[in-house]
Structure formats: C-alpha cells, structure tokens
Scaffold this motif. Structure first.
Motif, mmCIF file in Angstrom:
data_model
loop_
_atom_site.group_PDB
_atom_site.id
_atom_site.type_symbol
_atom_site.label_atom_id
_atom_site.label_comp_id
_atom_site.label_asym_id
_atom_site.label_seq_id
_atom_site.Cartn_x
_atom_site.Cartn_y
_atom_site.Cartn_z
ATOM 1 N N LEU A 125 -14.204 8.679 -36.875
ATOM 2 C CA LEU A 125 -13.590 7.859 -37.911
ATOM 3 C C LEU A 125 -13.236 8.687 -39.139
ATOM 4 N N VAL A 126 -12.108 8.320 -39.744
ATOM 5 C CA VAL A 126 -11.705 8.878 -41.036
ATOM 6 C C VAL A 126 -11.767 7.752 -42.064
ATOM 7 N N VAL A 127 -12.539 7.953 -43.109
ATOM 8 C CA VAL A 127 -12.653 6.990 -44.204
ATOM 9 C C VAL A 127 -11.682 7.371 -45.304
ATOM 10 N N ASP A 128 -10.902 6.419 -45.752
ATOM 11 C CA ASP A 128 -10.005 6.610 -46.887
ATOM 12 C C ASP A 128 -10.583 5.833 -48.066
ATOM 13 N N THR A 129 -11.054 6.545 -49.088
ATOM 14 C CA THR A 129 -11.770 5.873 -50.176
ATOM 15 C C THR A 129 -10.856 4.954 -50.979
ATOM 16 N N ALA A 130 -9.579 5.292 -51.097
ATOM 17 C CA ALA A 130 -8.658 4.424 -51.830
ATOM 18 C C ALA A 130 -8.406 3.132 -51.053
ATOM 19 N N ARG A 131 -8.107 3.248 -49.750
ATOM 20 C CA ARG A 131 -7.838 2.044 -48.953
ATOM 21 C C ARG A 131 -9.091 1.175 -48.856
ATOM 22 N N LEU A 132 -10.261 1.809 -48.785
ATOM 23 C CA LEU A 132 -11.502 1.046 -48.749
ATOM 24 C C LEU A 132 -11.635 0.190 -49.998
ATOM 25 N N ASP A 133 -11.288 0.744 -51.151
ATOM 26 C CA ASP A 133 -11.404 -0.007 -52.392
ATOM 27 C C ASP A 133 -10.375 -1.137 -52.451
ATOM 28 N N ILE A 134 -9.165 -0.853 -52.001
ATOM 29 C CA ILE A 134 -8.144 -1.913 -51.980
ATOM 30 C C ILE A 134 -8.610 -3.059 -51.091
ATOM 31 N N ALA A 135 -9.164 -2.725 -49.930
ATOM 32 C CA ALA A 135 -9.666 -3.762 -49.020
ATOM 33 C C ALA A 135 -10.732 -4.614 -49.701
ATOM 34 N N SER A 136 -11.571 -3.978 -50.513
ATOM 35 C CA SER A 136 -12.637 -4.735 -51.185
ATOM 36 C C SER A 136 -12.077 -5.705 -52.205
ATOM 37 N N ARG A 137 -10.874 -5.434 -52.710
ATOM 38 C CA ARG A 137 -10.277 -6.305 -53.723
ATOM 39 C C ARG A 137 -9.413 -7.409 -53.130
ATOM 40 N N ILE A 138 -8.949 -7.232 -51.918
ATOM 41 C CA ILE A 138 -8.068 -8.246 -51.346
ATOM 42 C C ILE A 138 -8.744 -9.080 -50.269
ATOM 43 N N SER A 139 -9.873 -8.615 -49.723
ATOM 44 C CA SER A 139 -10.489 -9.280 -48.585
ATOM 45 C C SER A 139 -11.727 -10.059 -49.023
ATOM 46 N N ALA A 140 -11.657 -11.357 -48.921
ATOM 47 C CA ALA A 140 -12.777 -12.209 -49.318
ATOM 48 C C ALA A 140 -13.991 -11.914 -48.439
ATOM 49 N N GLY A 141 -15.104 -11.640 -49.073
ATOM 50 C CA GLY A 141 -16.337 -11.423 -48.326
ATOM 51 C C GLY A 141 -16.521 -10.025 -47.771
ATOM 52 N N PHE A 142 -15.564 -9.118 -48.002
ATOM 53 C CA PHE A 142 -15.708 -7.764 -47.460
ATOM 54 C C PHE A 142 -16.573 -6.928 -48.400
ATOM 55 N N ASP A 143 -17.619 -6.332 -47.855
ATOM 56 C CA ASP A 143 -18.542 -5.485 -48.609
ATOM 57 C C ASP A 143 -18.311 -4.040 -48.193
ATOM 58 N N VAL A 176 -7.787 4.964 -56.681
ATOM 59 C CA VAL A 176 -6.647 4.064 -56.824
ATOM 60 C C VAL A 176 -6.717 3.436 -58.209
ATOM 61 N N GLN A 177 -5.561 3.355 -58.857
ATOM 62 C CA GLN A 177 -5.453 2.723 -60.172
ATOM 63 C C GLN A 177 -4.726 1.394 -60.000
ATOM 64 N N TYR A 178 -5.240 0.355 -60.662
ATOM 65 C CA TYR A 178 -4.692 -0.987 -60.491
ATOM 66 C C TYR A 178 -3.930 -1.424 -61.740
ATOM 67 N N ALA A 179 -2.777 -2.034 -61.508
ATOM 68 C CA ALA A 179 -2.046 -2.724 -62.556
ATOM 69 C C ALA A 179 -2.067 -4.212 -62.213
ATOM 70 N N GLU A 180 -1.310 -5.019 -62.922
ATOM 71 C CA GLU A 180 -1.367 -6.457 -62.693
ATOM 72 C C GLU A 180 -0.931 -6.835 -61.288
ATOM 73 N N ASP A 181 0.193 -6.277 -60.818
ATOM 74 C CA ASP A 181 0.738 -6.737 -59.539
ATOM 75 C C ASP A 181 0.913 -5.617 -58.526
ATOM 76 N N ARG A 182 0.375 -4.431 -58.808
ATOM 77 C CA ARG A 182 0.488 -3.334 -57.863
ATOM 78 C C ARG A 182 -0.640 -2.338 -58.104
ATOM 79 N N PHE A 183 -0.727 -1.359 -57.202
ATOM 80 C CA PHE A 183 -1.726 -0.313 -57.364
ATOM 81 C C PHE A 183 -1.034 1.036 -57.191
ATOM 82 N N TYR A 184 -1.693 2.066 -57.673
ATOM 83 C CA TYR A 184 -1.181 3.435 -57.600
ATOM 84 C C TYR A 184 -2.264 4.277 -56.938
#
Length: 289
Positions: A179-197, A217-225
């Motif tokens: 497995l390859v872990v992507d720390t940015a995608r992991l954080d995005i998943a935590s913000r969009i997925s209800a109940g994901f730890d 990852v940096q977050y703005a109101e309607d997008r991320f960088y």
C-alpha cells in the motif's frame, strides 16, 4: 520527476538525505534508460507512478471498473507497463486503487476540485459486495504479474466511499501487493467522509504500507490546494491538513516504509528544504545526515 529527468532539479532538490526519486510519464523508452543509468551510477533507487510513458497524457487504468471490457483493457495496459518497469530496474510501479475513485451517499462533495460525475464511481451503483469481487480479481491478477515479471507493484489508495474496510482487507489477504499512503488524500477523505477516522484506518493499514506520499493540503471555502510542503507552522492551523501527525502515527506502527516528498519543492529555499527533510526524519525517529 514527471516527463523527463532534469539534472538541474536533482541538483536543487536531491540533497544528501534523499536516496531516490519517483518518475512518471517519460517521453520514451530511451529517456527511461537514461534515467536508469543515472540512478545506477549514483546508487539511487527510483519508482514509477503510472503511467510510465506520457504519450496518452495522465490517464490511469480503470482497475476496478464495473465494465468487464474496461477492466481487461486496464490489466493489459498494466502488464505492458510492469514489463517495461522491470526492464529498466524500477524499485516499484504504482497505480491508484480504487480507480475510478468511489464516493458514497454520505460523502460531502463540497470542494469544487473533487472528481465530478464521469471521473468517479458512486457506491449506489456499485455495491460493497461487487467491489470486493472486483478487488479480489484485481489483486489476484496483480500478484500474477508481479511474480511473472519480478516487479513490485504497489497501490495508492484513492477515495473508498465508505468501503475502506473492504479495501484494507485486500492488502491483508494479498500481502504481496503493498500500500501507498497519500497524506493529503487521507486528510481530504477525513473531511468529506462522514464517520471516517484516518487514524483508525492507519491502524488497520499500517502493516501493509510500503510507501508514503508526503505532502499537505490547504483548504479554502470551496476548494483545496494539495502538494503543499509539510511545515511546522501548519501544525495548529485549521486551514491545513494533519500530514505530519499522520506520518508520526504511522511511524509508530511500521518502521520499514519509504517516504516520497510529493510537494511543490520550488516554493522552498534550499535551507527550508533541508529543515523540512530534517524534521521529517525526526518524525520517523531517524537522524538526518
């Protein structure tokens, strides 16, 4: 390095603690062989983020497509790329899983640069049972390719849409595929997925991790960088992800994985890069040289 090997970039970013690089979408086989020769001479390792060649642009094989013809085409393409990666001496070749990414009905798809319809699968059209069956076929096929060509194949997690547990189960059932872990995608998943730890997921995934793609990852109101360098100033900033915390958490549970800096290195000075490399080594319990 995408598209070509650039000696000037290696001179700037390949500072002493760095022992290799990841490549993608090179122009042709000759360019790959040139890179391979350089790495051999400099005692460096290199891995490949598919696609290995760039003639078709940045398109990834639809490894978990519900369509049988698409899956067959994807596996055929993977075999061609795995063969080439083995020929040039790549440490690994990487693909995304699941792909296309999965989004569930409880996901909050409120960032404008998340995959849109046509770039994702929705779980209301792909049951978890069907996803598991597709995954079994995929991992079995990849194991066969890995054995036949003697080439390590690794899978980088994409969005699972609530099927995270089934995804991790595959790595446990087929330990040859890591497995390859992507720390940015992991954080995005935590913000969009209800109940994901994300930490619970890292607990379950830890023994299977071969590589970490490390960026914030940096977050703005309607997008991320994404692809932001992970700096200490971000640690308490709610506008950034928790990449450093994820890396430290994983390092406490697995001491054998590699780290690739998947960040915008040009935004940092050489001194800032050295400091970032040293801090990362500290998070891993290592001393930077």
């Amino acid at each position: 390095m995408w598209h070509s090997f650039r000696p000037e970039d290696w001179q700037r970013y390949g500072l002493e603690p760095i022992s290799g690089m990841e490549i993608s979408q090179f122009q042709d086989r000759e360019a790959l062989l040139e890179l391979s020769s350089f790495c051999t001479a400099e005692h460096l390792a290199f891995g490949v983020h598919g696609p290995i060649l760039g003639g078709k642009g940045y398109t990834l094989p639809r490894l978990t497509s519900p369509d049988e013809a698409e899956r067959a085409e994807a596996l055929q393409r993977v075999e061609q790329e795995v063969r080439l990666a083995a020929e040039i001496g790549a440490e690994y070749i990487l693909y995304h899983y699941p792909f296309l990414p999965l989004f569930g009905p409880m996901d909050r798809i409120h960032y404008s640069n998340l995959p849109v319809a046509g770039q994702r699968y929705d779980t209301n059209r792909l049951s978890e049972r069907a996803f598991r069956e597709l995954s079994h076929r995929l991992f079995d096929g990849l194991c066969q390719l890995q054995h036949h060509y003697g080439q390590r194949i690794v899978l980088e997690h994409d969005f699972f849409g609530g099927y995270e547990g089934s995804g991790i189960d595959m790595f446990h059932k087929y330990p040859e595929i890591e497995l390859v872990v992507d720390t940015a995608r992991l954080d995005i998943a935590s913000r969009i997925s209800a109940g994901f730890d994300p930490y619970g997921w890292l607990d379950a995934a830890a023994s299977s991790v071969y590589l970490v793609h490390y960026s914030n990852v940096q977050y703005a109101e309607d997008r991320f960088y994404n692809h932001q360098p992970v700096l200490s100033s971000q640690d308490e900033d709610p506008g950034y992800g928790d990449a450093a915390a994820y890396l430290a958490y994983l390092a406490a549970r697995n001491s054998r994985f590699h780290v690739t800096f998947e960040h915008q290195a040009a935004s940092l000075s050489p001194q800032e890069l050295r400091e970032l490399y040293a801090r990362t080594a500290g998070l891993l319990g290592m001393r930077a040289t």
